[in-house]
Design a protein around this motif. Structure first.
Motif, PDB file in Angstrom:
ATOM      1  N   ARG A 133       9.674   3.830   2.089  1.00 56.61           N
ATOM      2  CA  ARG A 133       8.539   2.986   1.739  1.00 56.61           C
ATOM      3  C   ARG A 133       7.957   2.351   2.999  1.00 56.61           C
ATOM      4  O   ARG A 133       8.711   1.832   3.828  1.00 56.61           O
ATOM      5  CB  ARG A 133       9.025   1.889   0.782  1.00 56.61           C
ATOM      6  CG  ARG A 133       7.906   1.238   0.020  1.00 56.61           C
ATOM      7  CD  ARG A 133       8.494   0.522  -1.176  1.00 56.61           C
ATOM      8  NE  ARG A 133       7.714  -0.647  -1.508  1.00 56.61           N
ATOM      9  CZ  ARG A 133       8.159  -1.665  -2.224  1.00 56.61           C
ATOM     10  NH1 ARG A 133       9.395  -1.672  -2.677  1.00 56.61           N
ATOM     11  NH2 ARG A 133       7.380  -2.678  -2.504  1.00 56.61           N
ATOM     12  N   TYR A 170       0.230  -0.385   9.835  1.00 58.87           N
ATOM     13  CA  TYR A 170       1.147   0.385   8.987  1.00 58.87           C
ATOM     14  C   TYR A 170       2.554   0.236   9.572  1.00 58.87           C
ATOM     15  O   TYR A 170       2.742   0.391  10.777  1.00 58.87           O
ATOM     16  CB  TYR A 170       0.750   1.856   8.967  1.00 58.87           C
ATOM     17  CG  TYR A 170      -0.631   2.091   8.372  1.00 58.87           C
ATOM     18  CD1 TYR A 170      -0.782   2.507   7.062  1.00 58.87           C
ATOM     19  CD2 TYR A 170      -1.780   1.891   9.135  1.00 58.87           C
ATOM     20  CE1 TYR A 170      -2.037   2.720   6.508  1.00 58.87           C
ATOM     21  CE2 TYR A 170      -3.039   2.091   8.592  1.00 58.87           C
ATOM     22  CZ  TYR A 170      -3.162   2.507   7.287  1.00 58.87           C
ATOM     23  OH  TYR A 170      -4.413   2.709   6.756  1.00 58.87           O
ATOM     24  N   GLN A 171       3.517  -0.047   8.709  1.00 49.56           N
ATOM     25  CA  GLN A 171       4.899  -0.232   9.165  1.00 49.56           C
ATOM     26  C   GLN A 171       5.834   0.631   8.326  1.00 49.56           C
ATOM     27  O   GLN A 171       5.785   0.600   7.089  1.00 49.56           O
ATOM     28  CB  GLN A 171       5.298  -1.712   9.023  1.00 49.56           C
ATOM     29  CG  GLN A 171       6.717  -2.019   9.493  1.00 49.56           C
ATOM     30  CD  GLN A 171       7.143  -3.451   9.145  1.00 49.56           C
ATOM     31  OE1 GLN A 171       6.731  -3.984   8.113  1.00 49.56           O
ATOM     32  NE2 GLN A 171       7.938  -4.065   9.988  1.00 49.56           N
ATOM     33  N   TYR A 176      -0.605  -3.915   6.318  1.00 46.87           N
ATOM     34  CA  TYR A 176      -0.990  -5.316   6.528  1.00 46.87           C
ATOM     35  C   TYR A 176      -2.410  -5.385   7.077  1.00 46.87           C
ATOM     36  O   TYR A 176      -2.845  -4.473   7.792  1.00 46.87           O
ATOM     37  CB  TYR A 176      -0.067  -5.979   7.552  1.00 46.87           C
ATOM     38  CG  TYR A 176       1.411  -5.869   7.257  1.00 46.87           C
ATOM     39  CD1 TYR A 176       2.089  -6.877   6.581  1.00 46.87           C
ATOM     40  CD2 TYR A 176       2.134  -4.749   7.669  1.00 46.87           C
ATOM     41  CE1 TYR A 176       3.448  -6.773   6.332  1.00 46.87           C
ATOM     42  CE2 TYR A 176       3.493  -4.640   7.421  1.00 46.87           C
ATOM     43  CZ  TYR A 176       4.148  -5.659   6.746  1.00 46.87           C
ATOM     44  OH  TYR A 176       5.489  -5.555   6.499  1.00 46.87           O
ATOM     45  N   PHE A 182       4.703  -0.221   4.625  1.00 50.08           N
ATOM     46  CA  PHE A 182       3.889  -1.379   4.238  1.00 50.08           C
ATOM     47  C   PHE A 182       2.612  -1.415   5.072  1.00 50.08           C
ATOM     48  O   PHE A 182       2.595  -1.009   6.233  1.00 50.08           O
ATOM     49  CB  PHE A 182       4.692  -2.666   4.419  1.00 50.08           C
ATOM     50  CG  PHE A 182       5.871  -2.732   3.478  1.00 50.08           C
ATOM     51  CD1 PHE A 182       5.709  -3.195   2.180  1.00 50.08           C
ATOM     52  CD2 PHE A 182       7.112  -2.263   3.874  1.00 50.08           C
ATOM     53  CE1 PHE A 182       6.778  -3.216   1.297  1.00 50.08           C
ATOM     54  CE2 PHE A 182       8.192  -2.281   3.000  1.00 50.08           C
ATOM     55  CZ  PHE A 182       8.030  -2.752   1.702  1.00 50.08           C
ATOM     56  N   LEU A 184      10.009  -9.105   5.930  1.00 51.40           N
ATOM     57  CA  LEU A 184      10.238  -8.284   4.739  1.00 51.40           C
ATOM     58  C   LEU A 184      11.562  -8.693   4.101  1.00 51.40           C
ATOM     59  O   LEU A 184      12.458  -9.196   4.784  1.00 51.40           O
ATOM     60  CB  LEU A 184      10.295  -6.806   5.120  1.00 51.40           C
ATOM     61  CG  LEU A 184       8.950  -6.088   5.338  1.00 51.40           C
ATOM     62  CD1 LEU A 184       9.189  -4.625   5.696  1.00 51.40           C
ATOM     63  CD2 LEU A 184       8.054  -6.176   4.107  1.00 51.40           C
ATOM     64  N   LYS A 230       0.270  -8.930   3.791  1.00 49.59           N
ATOM     65  CA  LYS A 230       0.581  -7.630   3.212  1.00 49.59           C
ATOM     66  C   LYS A 230      -0.520  -7.225   2.231  1.00 49.59           C
ATOM     67  O   LYS A 230      -0.912  -8.009   1.360  1.00 49.59           O
ATOM     68  CB  LYS A 230       1.924  -7.710   2.487  1.00 49.59           C
ATOM     69  CG  LYS A 230       2.634  -6.360   2.412  1.00 49.59           C
ATOM     70  CD  LYS A 230       3.879  -6.432   1.538  1.00 49.59           C
ATOM     71  CE  LYS A 230       4.968  -7.270   2.157  1.00 49.59           C
ATOM     72  NZ  LYS A 230       6.091  -7.496   1.227  1.00 49.59           N
ATOM     73  N   ASP A 285      -0.694  -3.669   0.902  1.00 54.42           N
ATOM     74  CA  ASP A 285      -0.308  -2.551   0.031  1.00 54.42           C
ATOM     75  C   ASP A 285       0.978  -1.935   0.569  1.00 54.42           C
ATOM     76  O   ASP A 285       1.467  -2.339   1.639  1.00 54.42           O
ATOM     77  CB  ASP A 285      -1.439  -1.509   0.035  1.00 54.42           C
ATOM     78  CG  ASP A 285      -1.483  -0.693  -1.261  1.00 54.42           C
ATOM     79  OD1 ASP A 285      -0.512  -0.771  -2.038  1.00 54.42           O
ATOM     80  OD2 ASP A 285      -2.481   0.023  -1.461  1.00 54.42           O
ATOM     81  N   ASP A 286       1.468  -0.941  -0.156  1.00 55.82           N
ATOM     82  CA  ASP A 286       2.584  -0.154   0.384  1.00 55.82           C
ATOM     83  C   ASP A 286       2.357   1.312   0.079  1.00 55.82           C
ATOM     84  O   ASP A 286       1.404   1.682  -0.611  1.00 55.82           O
ATOM     85  CB  ASP A 286       3.942  -0.652  -0.128  1.00 55.82           C
ATOM     86  CG  ASP A 286       4.036  -0.633  -1.636  1.00 55.82           C
ATOM     87  OD1 ASP A 286       3.282   0.119  -2.269  1.00 55.82           O
ATOM     88  OD2 ASP A 286       4.865  -1.364  -2.192  1.00 55.82           O
ATOM     89  N   THR A 336       9.768   1.888   7.126  1.00 58.03           N
ATOM     90  CA  THR A 336      11.139   1.395   7.007  1.00 58.03           C
ATOM     91  C   THR A 336      12.079   2.583   7.152  1.00 58.03           C
ATOM     92  O   THR A 336      11.678   3.735   6.970  1.00 58.03           O
ATOM     93  CB  THR A 336      11.385   0.681   5.665  1.00 58.03           C
ATOM     94  OG1 THR A 336      11.123   1.598   4.592  1.00 58.03           O
ATOM     95  CG2 THR A 336      10.496  -0.543   5.532  1.00 58.03           C
TER      96      THR A 336
END
Ligand SMILES: [Ca+2]
Length: 274
Positions: free
Chosen positions: A125, A117-118, A129, A127, A100, A136, A138-139, A120
């Motif tokens: 936000r 799903y990740q 994958y 992200f 990122l 990636k 979407d977010d 931050t």
């Protein structure tokens, strides 16, 4: 501390579950086929035995760990060192990795329906994958800090360093439930990396060697796992390199723990502690 926790666990076990609300009925966790409960479930105070050690990238500031198709999925943190990785279990070799931009500090990760799903830390936000390629897709947005992440096959379950876990609908990203985590009626703060294991939520408590086992029905801690000394041979060089990784294979019952920048991932067996 240990004895105090024990009595609080006993107290917590006596508290009854709360009633279901309409939102809870819409988000019923997918429960695996009924199998015998593992023995550790009946013991509020647990220690560990190391069964096996696996290599781990000591440059990886582990914020999220899980198993996916026999490989590790790992989210690493830090500004400029944040990534999502798929890693070979036996060798620690990074098979694929998506970085990122340096403005994002990676946190917890979870896998649902072929997607990773990740979170931050402070960017509000997350992200999404493709699980196979780590491309990636979407977010998504959320309020406040992101720390740990797991799921119960219905909802994403997220920590933020407080005593509250948020349940998030993976389609709308609406927070539909907030779970207060208590031990003997007192809040358990600093909940970090998470793993949904055999109907319970396991949570690393930041800057401790303890994992708490949370009843998702009422937020009560039903047990504590003491992992002090597990990385004693490796000698932590940095006080921030704390225990912070829990992974589980529901097919085999294998359980794994690691920490930030630890050179090993440990497969453990939970054993009763007196
Ligand atoms: Ca995990």
């Amino acid at each position: 501390m240990k004895l105090g926790l024990f009595y609080m666990v006993v107290f917590a076990l006596s508290v009854t579950a709360c009633q279901k609300k309409p939102d809870e009925e819409a988000h019923v966790p997918v429960v695996a086929e009924a199998t015998e409960d593992p023995d550790w479930k009946t013991h509020p105070m647990l220690g560990y035995e190391v069964i096996r050690e696996f290599p781990h990238d000591s440059g990886a500031f582990t914020q999220g760990l899980l198993l996916s198709q026999g490989q590790w999925i790992e989210s690493t943190g830090g500004y400029g060192t944040t990534s999502i990785r798929r890693v070979e279990r036996e060798t620690g070799k990074v098979l694929m990795k998506t970085d990122l931009p340096a403005e994002f500090f990676g946190e917890g990760a979870a896998e649902m329906d072929g997607k990773i799903y990740q979170l931050t830390w402070q960017s509000q936000r997350g992200f999404i994958y493709d699980s196979k390629t780590l491309q990636k897709l979407d977010d998504f947005q959320y309020q406040g800090e992101g720390w740990g992440l797991t799921n119960d096959a219905s909802s994403l379950i997220m920590s933020n360093g407080s005593d509250r876990l948020r349940y998030i609908d993976p389609k709308t990203f609406r927070v539909w439930r907030e779970l207060q985590v208590r031990i003997g009626g007192k809040p358990v703060n600093l909940l970090n990396e998470l793993e949904f294991i055999e109907g319970e939520i396991f949570a690393n408590v930041w800057h401790t060697d303890q994992i708490v086992r949370i009843n998702p029905k009422d937020g009560n801690v039903v047990g504590v796992i003491e992992l002090a000394g597990i990385d004693a041979k490796e000698k932590r060089r940095d006080p921030e390199h704390v225990l912070n990784g829990i992974a589980y294979d529901p097919k085999t019952g294998e359980m794994f723990v690691t920490g930030k920048c630890w050179p090993k991932i440990y497969q453990i067996r939970l054993v009763p502690q007196k």
